[in-house]
Motif scaffolding. Sequence first.
Motif, PDB file in Angstrom:
ATOM      1  N   SER A  32      -3.706   8.422   5.431  1.00  0.00           N
ATOM      2  CA  SER A  32      -3.693   7.538   4.263  1.00  0.00           C
ATOM      3  C   SER A  32      -4.888   6.590   4.275  1.00  0.00           C
ATOM      4  O   SER A  32      -5.494   6.323   3.234  1.00  0.00           O
ATOM      5  CB  SER A  32      -2.392   6.732   4.220  1.00  0.00           C
ATOM      6  OG  SER A  32      -1.273   7.584   4.148  1.00  0.00           O
ATOM      7  N   CYS A  36      -7.267   6.690   1.178  1.00  0.00           N
ATOM      8  CA  CYS A  36      -7.129   5.552   0.266  1.00  0.00           C
ATOM      9  C   CYS A  36      -7.998   4.360   0.650  1.00  0.00           C
ATOM     10  O   CYS A  36      -8.501   3.657  -0.213  1.00  0.00           O
ATOM     11  CB  CYS A  36      -5.665   5.099   0.204  1.00  0.00           C
ATOM     12  SG  CYS A  36      -4.533   6.391  -0.350  1.00  0.00           S
ATOM     13  N   ARG A  75      -0.279  12.778   0.411  1.00  0.00           N
ATOM     14  CA  ARG A  75      -1.343  12.724  -0.601  1.00  0.00           C
ATOM     15  C   ARG A  75      -0.802  12.227  -1.934  1.00  0.00           C
ATOM     16  O   ARG A  75      -1.385  11.341  -2.572  1.00  0.00           O
ATOM     17  CB  ARG A  75      -1.943  14.126  -0.793  1.00  0.00           C
ATOM     18  CG  ARG A  75      -2.981  14.220  -1.910  1.00  0.00           C
ATOM     19  CD  ARG A  75      -3.105  15.638  -2.419  1.00  0.00           C
ATOM     20  NE  ARG A  75      -1.854  16.120  -2.987  1.00  0.00           N
ATOM     21  CZ  ARG A  75      -1.668  17.370  -3.417  1.00  0.00           C
ATOM     22  NH1 ARG A  75      -2.641  18.267  -3.289  1.00  0.00           N
ATOM     23  NH2 ARG A  75      -0.515  17.732  -3.931  1.00  0.00           N
ATOM     24  N   ASN A  76       0.332  12.765  -2.359  1.00  0.00           N
ATOM     25  CA  ASN A  76       0.907  12.363  -3.637  1.00  0.00           C
ATOM     26  C   ASN A  76       1.268  10.884  -3.644  1.00  0.00           C
ATOM     27  O   ASN A  76       1.033  10.177  -4.627  1.00  0.00           O
ATOM     28  CB  ASN A  76       2.134  13.212  -3.946  1.00  0.00           C
ATOM     29  CG  ASN A  76       1.785  14.665  -4.211  1.00  0.00           C
ATOM     30  OD1 ASN A  76       0.642  14.989  -4.528  1.00  0.00           O
ATOM     31  ND2 ASN A  76       2.753  15.552  -4.059  1.00  0.00           N
ATOM     32  N   CYS A  78      -0.004   8.528  -1.709  1.00  0.00           N
ATOM     33  CA  CYS A  78      -1.224   7.721  -1.593  1.00  0.00           C
ATOM     34  C   CYS A  78      -1.914   7.585  -2.938  1.00  0.00           C
ATOM     35  O   CYS A  78      -2.400   6.512  -3.299  1.00  0.00           O
ATOM     36  CB  CYS A  78      -2.153   8.365  -0.568  1.00  0.00           C
ATOM     37  SG  CYS A  78      -3.547   7.316  -0.082  1.00  0.00           S
ATOM     38  N   TRP A  79      -1.952   8.658  -3.707  1.00  0.00           N
ATOM     39  CA  TRP A  79      -2.637   8.619  -5.001  1.00  0.00           C
ATOM     40  C   TRP A  79      -1.857   7.849  -6.055  1.00  0.00           C
ATOM     41  O   TRP A  79      -2.399   7.499  -7.105  1.00  0.00           O
ATOM     42  CB  TRP A  79      -2.919  10.045  -5.479  1.00  0.00           C
ATOM     43  CG  TRP A  79      -4.095  10.644  -4.775  1.00  0.00           C
ATOM     44  CD1 TRP A  79      -4.885  10.045  -3.841  1.00  0.00           C
ATOM     45  CD2 TRP A  79      -4.622  11.956  -4.945  1.00  0.00           C
ATOM     46  NE1 TRP A  79      -5.868  10.902  -3.411  1.00  0.00           N
ATOM     47  CE2 TRP A  79      -5.737  12.077  -4.061  1.00  0.00           C
ATOM     48  CE3 TRP A  79      -4.278  13.041  -5.723  1.00  0.00           C
ATOM     49  CZ2 TRP A  79      -6.497  13.238  -3.978  1.00  0.00           C
ATOM     50  CZ3 TRP A  79      -5.031  14.205  -5.636  1.00  0.00           C
ATOM     51  CH2 TRP A  79      -6.122  14.295  -4.776  1.00  0.00           C
ATOM     52  N   ARG A  84      -7.481   1.481  -5.760  1.00  0.00           N
ATOM     53  CA  ARG A  84      -8.359   2.613  -5.481  1.00  0.00           C
ATOM     54  C   ARG A  84      -9.522   2.119  -4.638  1.00  0.00           C
ATOM     55  O   ARG A  84      -9.862   0.949  -4.651  1.00  0.00           O
ATOM     56  CB  ARG A  84      -8.877   3.250  -6.778  1.00  0.00           C
ATOM     57  CG  ARG A  84      -7.760   3.873  -7.606  1.00  0.00           C
ATOM     58  CD  ARG A  84      -8.331   4.620  -8.802  1.00  0.00           C
ATOM     59  NE  ARG A  84      -7.243   5.173  -9.601  1.00  0.00           N
ATOM     60  CZ  ARG A  84      -6.680   6.342  -9.369  1.00  0.00           C
ATOM     61  NH1 ARG A  84      -7.105   7.077  -8.365  1.00  0.00           N
ATOM     62  NH2 ARG A  84      -5.711   6.788 -10.123  1.00  0.00           N
ATOM     63  N   PRO A 138     -13.125  11.169  -4.889  1.00  0.00           N
ATOM     64  CA  PRO A 138     -11.823  11.537  -4.321  1.00  0.00           C
ATOM     65  C   PRO A 138     -11.570  13.025  -4.156  1.00  0.00           C
ATOM     66  O   PRO A 138     -11.021  13.453  -3.145  1.00  0.00           O
ATOM     67  CB  PRO A 138     -10.827  10.911  -5.316  1.00  0.00           C
ATOM     68  CG  PRO A 138     -11.566   9.745  -5.881  1.00  0.00           C
ATOM     69  CD  PRO A 138     -12.996  10.176  -5.976  1.00  0.00           C
ATOM     70  N   GLN A 139     -11.963  13.847  -5.147  1.00  0.00           N
ATOM     71  CA  GLN A 139     -11.652  15.272  -5.065  1.00  0.00           C
ATOM     72  C   GLN A 139     -12.402  15.961  -3.939  1.00  0.00           C
ATOM     73  O   GLN A 139     -11.980  17.006  -3.436  1.00  0.00           O
ATOM     74  CB  GLN A 139     -11.919  15.971  -6.407  1.00  0.00           C
ATOM     75  CG  GLN A 139     -13.390  16.082  -6.805  1.00  0.00           C
ATOM     76  CD  GLN A 139     -13.854  14.906  -7.631  1.00  0.00           C
ATOM     77  OE1 GLN A 139     -13.409  13.775  -7.448  1.00  0.00           O
ATOM     78  NE2 GLN A 139     -14.754  15.168  -8.578  1.00  0.00           N
ATOM     79  N   LEU A 142     -10.879  14.218  -0.183  1.00  0.00           N
ATOM     80  CA  LEU A 142      -9.629  14.789   0.309  1.00  0.00           C
ATOM     81  C   LEU A 142      -9.895  16.039   1.138  1.00  0.00           C
ATOM     82  O   LEU A 142      -9.297  16.227   2.201  1.00  0.00           O
ATOM     83  CB  LEU A 142      -8.706  15.121  -0.860  1.00  0.00           C
ATOM     84  CG  LEU A 142      -7.391  15.814  -0.503  1.00  0.00           C
ATOM     85  CD1 LEU A 142      -6.514  14.907   0.355  1.00  0.00           C
ATOM     86  CD2 LEU A 142      -6.643  16.244  -1.766  1.00  0.00           C
ATOM     87  N   THR A 161      -3.925  21.691  -1.264  1.00  0.00           N
ATOM     88  CA  THR A 161      -4.560  21.211  -2.493  1.00  0.00           C
ATOM     89  C   THR A 161      -4.329  22.103  -3.703  1.00  0.00           C
ATOM     90  O   THR A 161      -4.581  21.685  -4.842  1.00  0.00           O
ATOM     91  CB  THR A 161      -6.077  21.074  -2.279  1.00  0.00           C
ATOM     92  OG1 THR A 161      -6.619  22.360  -1.912  1.00  0.00           O
ATOM     93  CG2 THR A 161      -6.374  20.062  -1.178  1.00  0.00           C
TER      94      THR A 161
END
Length: 282
Positions: A32, A36, A75-76, A78-79, A84, A138-139, A142, A161
């Motif tokens: 995380s 993040c 991941r879910n 954290c996003w 941000r 971000p993309q 990760l 992913t």
Amino acid sequence: MRPELIRAAELIRRGDVEAALPLLQTTVFSFSMKVCGHREDAEDTAQDVLLKSIRHLRNIEEPRALAVWLYKVTRNRCWMSKRRSKFAPKQTLSLDELMPDSEELQSITTGLENTPETQALSRQEAKRVHEAVLRIPPQYRLILVLHDMEELDTAEVAQITGLREGTVRVRLHRARLFVRRELTKPSTPKSGKRRKNQKPIECKRLFAGLSEYIDKRVDDLACERIEKHLAGCPPCVAFVNDLSRAVERCRSLDVPCNSRTTASLQRLLVQELARLTESQPA
């Protein structure tokens, strides 16, 4: 895959979920923080994810299944965080923009070694690496965190992913190039506009596939062709070594949780596990 996850899966398979919890806590918090970048969000994520996961852990005994499931959930969560990263730009990384120009190649110190450094990062260097990672869009970030920092293979990252493996490799390479560029930036920015890369086409092709070469994912013929080019192109050798060092710095980054927070969450998790155990029918 992180040794902590392999060990946690083994403990869960033996029925010792309580002993697995600290290992999972370390993994979730570290992941995380790398994704993040905010300590409070990472602590909240670790608590939320693990409290909700306890009831499901006994059903996940295989390390790969545990890793894929845990990283997806984390991941879910954290996003969903309100904050941000203050470092990350909203952009798509262009390979051409990440290519070094002749001036930059000349400035890279090649040294005598051809292997990446392996020593532990100092606190100051770790902070610098972490900030460089958080600047990655971000993309792409990760992918780099999952592959290079959480030690998952390409297939596992693709499963987490939902991307094709080829897409994972493309994003990984661009993220690595981005980090390398951030870590080699001079403390005093150069004045003037950056000149366009005028490297020969063969050098450009080499740069585009360097992650495949570094990760030993090229066949013998391609490897021979790359090494033949490197033998006659010292600037490219310097760049390969520089990129390898950047990758190794990412792999060496450790983001520990505050000891007081760790102890507090562990007590909370053990209490929740005891409650669930007591509520199960005999």
